[in-house]
Design an enzyme around this catalytic site. Sequence first.
Site, short mmCIF file in Angstrom:
data_model
loop_
_atom_site.label_atom_id
_atom_site.label_comp_id
_atom_site.label_asym_id
_atom_site.label_seq_id
_atom_site.Cartn_x
_atom_site.Cartn_y
_atom_site.Cartn_z
N CYS A 79 54.67 42.24 37.41
CA CYS A 79 55.27 41.69 36.29
C CYS A 79 56.64 41.46 36.97
O CYS A 79 56.81 40.20 37.16
CB CYS A 79 55.37 42.99 35.90
SG CYS A 79 55.83 43.33 34.48
N HIS A 191 50.09 43.87 34.57
CA HIS A 191 50.07 46.11 35.07
C HIS A 191 49.03 46.04 35.40
O HIS A 191 48.13 46.88 35.21
CB HIS A 191 50.61 46.56 34.64
CG HIS A 191 52.27 46.40 33.85
ND1 HIS A 191 53.19 46.95 34.86
CD2 HIS A 191 52.72 45.97 32.91
CE1 HIS A 191 54.33 46.35 34.44
NE2 HIS A 191 54.66 45.45 33.50
N GLU A 193 48.20 48.66 37.50
CA GLU A 193 48.31 50.04 37.40
C GLU A 193 48.14 50.38 35.88
O GLU A 193 48.33 51.98 35.79
CB GLU A 193 49.34 50.20 38.35
CG GLU A 193 50.96 49.97 37.21
CD GLU A 193 51.42 49.14 36.79
OE1 GLU A 193 52.33 48.93 36.40
OE2 GLU A 193 50.72 47.99 37.71
#
Length: 214
Positions: A79, A191, A193
């Site tokens: 990001c 993202h 994650e």
Amino acid sequence: MTGIVDYNAGNIKSVEHALESLKTPYILSGNPRDLENADRLIFPGVGDAAYAMKQLKLTGFDSFLKDWVAAKKPLAGICLGSQIVFDWSEEGDTQCLGLLEGKIVRFSNLISPELAEKEGIKIPHMGWNDVKYCNGGSKLLEGIPDGTDFYFVHSYVIQPQDESVIKGYADYGIKVPAVVEKDNITVFQFHPEKSGKPGLQILKNFVEKTSRSE
């Protein structure tokens, strides 16, 4: 060992949880010296580019990251961390790390209000979007089908000087560079994650494909 750069501007907890779910050892630190012996670095980030660069300079991570990349060690940006590795950002007219050639531009300067209205495009670009691979893709995308959805949250767009470093893009009114890779640097505008199993596969690939045994 995986190092996570903590510079008071990172989306740290979700990255930690992702690595824990993979049972991957990691070290999180705001002190560059603690990360010197890591095998690889994750460079996360959310928020404002100018603030982030200020924090990197205060912590010494600006010079540490430049030395890390110069030493050909693996770096994965996420990001905001995918943006401030470039030369400059329109966000706060900010000089960034200059690890990759290019700039970061406001979405609103790349897409007309007419097109945004016609396509129902809202800024920030927030939510799930499929990523199409290009220029040979990346080894960190192995095992993940072309066109897989990932989770995005951003108002600024990566504009590399050399388009051949773009390895995946999302279509959001314009082609949005989503994966950029050059040598030992791979960055993700989305993202991983927060992107479920495909995102975890990216992090797993990063760990496994950058191990010292290879």
